[in-house]
Design an enzyme around this catalytic site. Structure first.
Site, PDB file in Angstrom:
ATOM      1  N   ASP A 196      39.155  24.066  47.826  1.00  0.00           N
ATOM      2  CA  ASP A 196      39.377  25.389  47.929  1.00  0.00           C
ATOM      3  C   ASP A 196      39.747  25.932  46.647  1.00  0.00           C
ATOM      4  O   ASP A 196      40.605  25.544  45.701  1.00  0.00           O
ATOM      5  CB  ASP A 196      40.214  25.874  49.292  1.00  0.00           C
ATOM      6  CG  ASP A 196      40.585  27.278  49.800  1.00  0.00           C
ATOM      7  OD1 ASP A 196      39.512  27.535  49.804  1.00  0.00           O
ATOM      8  OD2 ASP A 196      40.787  27.659  48.772  1.00  0.00           O
ATOM      9  N   ILE A 197      39.065  26.895  46.051  1.00  0.00           N
ATOM     10  CA  ILE A 197      39.257  27.654  45.145  1.00  0.00           C
ATOM     11  C   ILE A 197      40.587  28.274  45.403  1.00  0.00           C
ATOM     12  O   ILE A 197      40.908  29.605  46.307  1.00  0.00           O
ATOM     13  CB  ILE A 197      38.021  28.360  44.689  1.00  0.00           C
ATOM     14  CG1 ILE A 197      36.850  28.355  44.641  1.00  0.00           C
ATOM     15  CG2 ILE A 197      38.814  29.183  43.209  1.00  0.00           C
ATOM     16  CD1 ILE A 197      35.602  28.614  44.075  1.00  0.00           C
ATOM     17  N   ASN A 204      37.175  38.149  43.390  1.00  0.00           N
ATOM     18  CA  ASN A 204      35.933  38.956  43.415  1.00  0.00           C
ATOM     19  C   ASN A 204      36.081  40.572  43.732  1.00  0.00           C
ATOM     20  O   ASN A 204      36.184  41.364  43.669  1.00  0.00           O
ATOM     21  CB  ASN A 204      35.427  38.524  45.333  1.00  0.00           C
ATOM     22  CG  ASN A 204      34.421  37.076  45.728  1.00  0.00           C
ATOM     23  OD1 ASN A 204      34.411  37.207  44.516  1.00  0.00           O
ATOM     24  ND2 ASN A 204      35.222  36.692  46.774  1.00  0.00           N
ATOM     25  N   GLU A 239      34.573  29.865  49.915  1.00  0.00           N
ATOM     26  CA  GLU A 239      34.810  28.934  48.717  1.00  0.00           C
ATOM     27  C   GLU A 239      35.128  27.752  48.719  1.00  0.00           C
ATOM     28  O   GLU A 239      36.039  26.801  47.965  1.00  0.00           O
ATOM     29  CB  GLU A 239      36.080  29.878  48.067  1.00  0.00           C
ATOM     30  CG  GLU A 239      37.458  30.044  48.720  1.00  0.00           C
ATOM     31  CD  GLU A 239      37.821  31.166  49.777  1.00  0.00           C
ATOM     32  OE1 GLU A 239      37.999  31.283  49.666  1.00  0.00           O
ATOM     33  OE2 GLU A 239      36.348  31.427  50.725  1.00  0.00           O
TER      34      GLU A 239
END
Length: 315
Positions: A196-197, A204, A239
């Site tokens: 997971d980022i 964003n 993500e």
């Protein structure tokens, strides 16, 4: 605090009011029906362990700083075990008003399949029209037949491909994992890495979703390059990404996760540098696709709780 009005009590989404200590002040009937917890005293009573960690890490700092929390993905305890929801919250007069909407974990790839089906119907209509017009020319008919074969092959590929990154999608991942776990019952090893980022929402919010999409595409390229032919790289959704490593145990899985974590931290990024957190799980007797993914997801939340940009697994 006023009693929840009748209309709000029957609203199609869950409504929850928390005090500054995150204790439950009010809760509408819709939310009570969504969760298996009868008389929750605290928000933590409603959440799974993994979501509890995520909530502690993100919610309070975000709402203290901005006064709102938007599109926070959580998992509620329910009669079925767990239920994914999307929560929005706002601070009002010292309390937090929250709206929770039930989500479908399969929504993303179901939309892809629906689009593929519509394309297939369009192609079939065009093919029938072509046959009607060119039936007297056998060579043209053969050309159209070959085109149909090629298009069907393309559609089959699209149905298992993530349209943004070009990686395999969740549908392909679950089908491939199902086959591998059947083999694992007879002794084959399987390791699963869930990535997971870190702080992707900030990417964003700061740079816009177009740059966010570019970051996802770049990450997909880095993962495919580093994993190579020894594993399967797929986009789980948002993500989150998954690497499946057949014939690998926990040592190989953790080694690959450490390598990916370090590579991504120092890689050259076109727009925004990122890091990732990784959870590593391996097949255990009785595992199904859902249980293996769930365990990797729990380890991923542990990695995030331990400061992010790190690896956590069942050593």
């Amino acid at each position: 605090m006023k009693i929840v009005e009748q209309q709000l009590d029957r609203a199609p989404c869950g409504y929850l009011v928390l005090d500054e200590e995150l204790r439950v002040v009010e809760m509408n009937s819709t939310l009570r029906n969504l969760t298996s917890v009868k008389n929750p005293q605290h928000i933590h009573d409603l959440l799974t362990i993994a979501s509890r960690m995520y909530f502690q890490t993100y919610f309070t700092p975000a709402i203290k700083m901005h006064g709102t929390v938007n599109e926070m993905f959580l998992t509620l305890k329910s009669a079925a075990g767990h239920m994914p929801v999307l929560m929005n919250a706002v601070e009002q007069n010292g309390v937090y008003e929250c709206a929770l909407i039930q989500m479908s974990v399969r929504g993303e790839y179901e939309k892809e399949l629906l689009l593929a089906k519509r394309n297939a119907e369009k192609i079939n209509r065009e093919t029938v029209e072509a046959y009607e017009k060119l039936q007297h020319l056998m060579s043209e008919v053969e050309n159209k037949q070959q085109q149909l074969i090629d298009l069907n092959s393309t559609l089959q590929q699209l149905s298992v491909t993530d349209s943004l990154t070009g990686l395999k999608n969740r549908r392909y991942l679950e089908e491939r994992l199902h086959d591998l776990l059947l083999q694992a019952q007879n002794g084959r090893k399987v390791a699963l890495l869930m990535l997971d980022i870190d702080y992707f929402k900030q990417v964003n919010d700061t740079y816009g979703h177009q740059i966010g999409d570019t970051v996802l595409q770049e990450l997909a390229q880095h993962l495919e390059m580093e994993v190579g032919t020894i594993g399967i790289v797929a986009r789980l959704g948002g993500e989150e990404f998954v690497v499946v490593m057949p014939d690998s145990g926990i040592e190989e899985g953790l080694a690959m996760a450490d390598s990916l974590c370090k590579h991504i931290e120092v890689a050259d990024w076109m727009h925004v540098p990122i890091t990732v957190s990784i959870g590593v799980a391996v097949y255990a007797s009785g595992d199904e696709v859902g249980s293996l993914l769930s365990r990797a997801d729990s380890f991923l939340y542990n990695a995030k709780a331990n400061g992010r940009n790190c690896v956590f697994g069942n050593e």
